[in-house]
Design an enzyme around this catalytic site. Sequence first.
Site, PDB file in Angstrom:
ATOM      1  N   GLY A 118       0.819  -1.210   0.000  1.00 22.25           N
ATOM      2  CA  GLY A 118       0.000   0.000   0.000  1.00 22.25           C
ATOM      3  C   GLY A 118       0.845   1.248   0.000  1.00 22.25           C
ATOM      4  O   GLY A 118       2.053   1.188  -0.244  1.00 22.25           O
ATOM      5  N   ASN A 119       0.212   2.381   0.234  1.00 21.49           N
ATOM      6  CA  ASN A 119       0.932   3.655   0.286  1.00 21.49           C
ATOM      7  C   ASN A 119       0.306   4.542   1.352  1.00 21.49           C
ATOM      8  O   ASN A 119      -0.711   4.196   1.948  1.00 21.49           O
ATOM      9  CB  ASN A 119       0.942   4.318  -1.094  1.00 21.49           C
ATOM     10  CG  ASN A 119      -0.461   4.637  -1.581  1.00 21.49           C
ATOM     11  OD1 ASN A 119      -1.125   5.514  -1.042  1.00 21.49           O
ATOM     12  ND2 ASN A 119      -0.917   3.889  -2.589  1.00 21.49           N
ATOM     13  N   ARG A 120       0.910   5.697   1.582  1.00 22.31           N
ATOM     14  CA  ARG A 120       0.539   6.550   2.710  1.00 22.31           C
ATOM     15  C   ARG A 120      -0.570   7.551   2.410  1.00 22.31           C
ATOM     16  O   ARG A 120      -0.843   8.416   3.232  1.00 22.31           O
ATOM     17  CB  ARG A 120       1.761   7.331   3.187  1.00 22.31           C
ATOM     18  CG  ARG A 120       2.812   6.470   3.822  1.00 22.31           C
ATOM     19  CD  ARG A 120       3.910   7.362   4.393  1.00 22.31           C
ATOM     20  NE  ARG A 120       5.008   6.590   4.924  1.00 22.31           N
ATOM     21  CZ  ARG A 120       4.995   6.032   6.145  1.00 22.31           C
ATOM     22  NH1 ARG A 120       3.946   6.176   6.938  1.00 22.31           N
ATOM     23  NH2 ARG A 120       6.032   5.339   6.543  1.00 22.31           N
TER      24      ARG A 120
END
Length: 229
Positions: free
Chosen positions: A33-35
Site C-alpha cells: 500500500g501507500n501513505r
Amino acid sequence: RGERAAVQDLAGRHVVISAGGTREPLDPVRFLGNRSSGKQGYALARTAVARGARVTLLSANAALPDPAGVDVVHVGTAVELREAVIRAATGADVVVMAAAVADFRPETYATGKIKKKDGHEPEPIFLVRNPDILAEISADRSRPGQVVVGFAAETDDVLANGRKKLARKGCDLLVVNEVGERKTFGSEENEAVLLGADGSETPVPYGPKEVLSDTIWDVVARLVSAGDT
Ligand code: CTP
Ligand code: CA
C-alpha cells in the site's frame, strides 16, 4: 469559505473524483500500500458539492466518513479502481485522479496465508505493472470536452518533472506537490502548482486542502465552460 461556497459554477456538472490509495494484496492478510490518506480527494468532493456539482467519489481505502451529498464507491486495488473510474467517467464532465495508484502489484496472490519455513530464506515477491488509469482516461475522453485532472508528488526538479508528466499523461491539468518530510501525506495542508496543458501555471501557497481544492475548481470550471462553446 462562506462566500466561495455560494459560487455555483459546477451546477449541472458531473464530477468524478478518485481518492485514497490502492492496496495490492499478497495473501488474505497482507498488501502493498501507500501513505495516501484520502483527505485531498475528500476535500475536492466536499468543495465540488458546495459549488453545485453532482459528485461521484471513488474511494480507495480512505479511513474517512462518506461526505454528505456524494455518491461514494469503495474500491481496493488499482484494477478495481480502473473499472470504477471507467464506469463513472462515461458521460462525466470532469475526472480528477487524486488517488495514489500503486504502480505495481504482486504477480501472484496466495490464497492461503504465507508462512515462514524454518531454515529457509523468504520467497521473493515478483511484481507486475498496473494499468495507468489517468493516461487511459485522458486518451479516451468518453464525453467531448471532458476535463481530466491528475496529481503528482515530485521531488528535485518539481516543475520540470511535472511538465513532463503532464505531457506523458495527456491530461488537461496536473496538480504538482513537492514532497518533503512533513508535507502532503496525512497532513491537513498542502502546497501545489497547477500546470495546465495550455501552458498556464497557478501556484497555490501552503494552506488547507479545501483552499487548494477551490483553486483547482476555479481552473476546472473555466476549462469546462470553454468546452461548452
Ligand atoms: N495514476 C494512475 N494510474 C497509475 C498510476 C498513476 O491513474 N497506475 C495517476 C495518479 O492518480 C495521479 C497521476 O497518475 O493522478 C500521477 O501519478 P504518479 O504516480 O505521479 O505518476 P506515474 O506515471 O506513476 O509516475 P512515477 O513513476 O513518477 O510514479
Ligand atoms: Ca506512480
